[in-house]
Write an enzyme that holds these catalytic residues in place. Sequence first.
Site, PDB file in Angstrom:
ATOM      1  N   HIS A 193       0.849  -1.220   0.000  1.00  0.00           N
ATOM      2  CA  HIS A 193       0.000   0.000   0.000  1.00  0.00           C
ATOM      3  C   HIS A 193       0.880   1.265   0.000  1.00  0.00           C
ATOM      4  CE1 HIS A 193      -3.032   2.820   1.532  1.00  0.00           C
ATOM      5  NE2 HIS A 193      -3.939   1.880   1.637  1.00  0.00           N
ATOM      6  N   GLU A 208      -1.081   1.397  -5.178  1.00  0.00           N
ATOM      7  CA  GLU A 208      -0.875   0.172  -4.397  1.00  0.00           C
ATOM      8  C   GLU A 208      -0.836  -1.056  -5.306  1.00  0.00           C
ATOM      9  OE1 GLU A 208      -4.082   0.347  -1.491  1.00  0.00           O
ATOM     10  OE2 GLU A 208      -3.966   2.550  -1.639  1.00  0.00           O
TER      11      GLU A 208
END
Length: 296
Positions: A166, A270
């Site tokens: 992420h 991400e």
Amino acid sequence: MVSLMQTVQSLCEQFKVPGLHFEAGQGGLTKAVVATPVASGEIYLHGAHVTSWQPAGHEPVLWMSRSSLFQPGKPIRGGVPICFPWFGPNASDPSAPAHGFARTAMWEVAEARPTAEGGISMTLQTRIDPFAVRFTVEFGSVLRMTLATELATGVSTSHRFEDALHTYFSVSDVRNISITGLEQSRYIDKLDGAAEKPATGVAIEFIGETDRVYFDSDSECHLHDPGRKRTIAISTSGSQSTVVWNPWIAKSARMPDFGDHEWPEMVCIETANVGVNAVELAPKSIHSTTVVIRVQ
Ligand code: TA6
């Protein structure tokens, strides 16, 4: 299995690599600090969380919130949280932590070594039943991260998981950047009831809160930041989803570990496998999700 708690002292004794040392970081959490001629960086054992990467000759690439917590049981805000074994809220247990257990688990250092170009590669590992996961980070002229997942010894049935690296990128101003490479990918718009939207055919630009999961997006994408006079190339393997997120004003204000005025400084791109791209892992097999980040 995670062995005896690795202390700063035991880590310094076990991993003697030029350009690498261990110390107590924020909140007293143990971190590895990389300082080499090709790049500098940091990774906390808490969550195997990369909090910094700066290739030689460039500005820092990752963004960290100045309001981040550094506490056991709490995720660090910024850098590269590892989302595993699910993404977002847990589908069957609302009380389970968002984005799974990995980012608040205690990982152990399994390996640390110099790379051919003079950077440093580290591998951290932990067990999140029924999975055994290893996270390898190469701090160098590029940042290469791989999350390798297998079923723990003795598990004889397949299991499904989602994963995401992420990554929070530092940008001059999210209102002045664009992302290319996802023009041909359909996406789920999480701000529109998770409605599936067709490919837009154009670069992504930001005029408000943005929270999109692009599917079947195994291509490379580019973050264009004219304010920083740089483009960041993001290439992946083993990843079929790409998540793009900026919280904008209202959501930033709702997050206690995210400064109310920090949202223009960052964008998340991400590297993931989520939803329809979740991974079904059979015994004795390994899935690797890899991202290589390069400043151009
Ligand atoms: O990746 C985007 C997202 O799923 C957003 O919906 C937002 O919740 C973000 O992750 C951050 O999640 P966190 O649990 O770290 O606050």
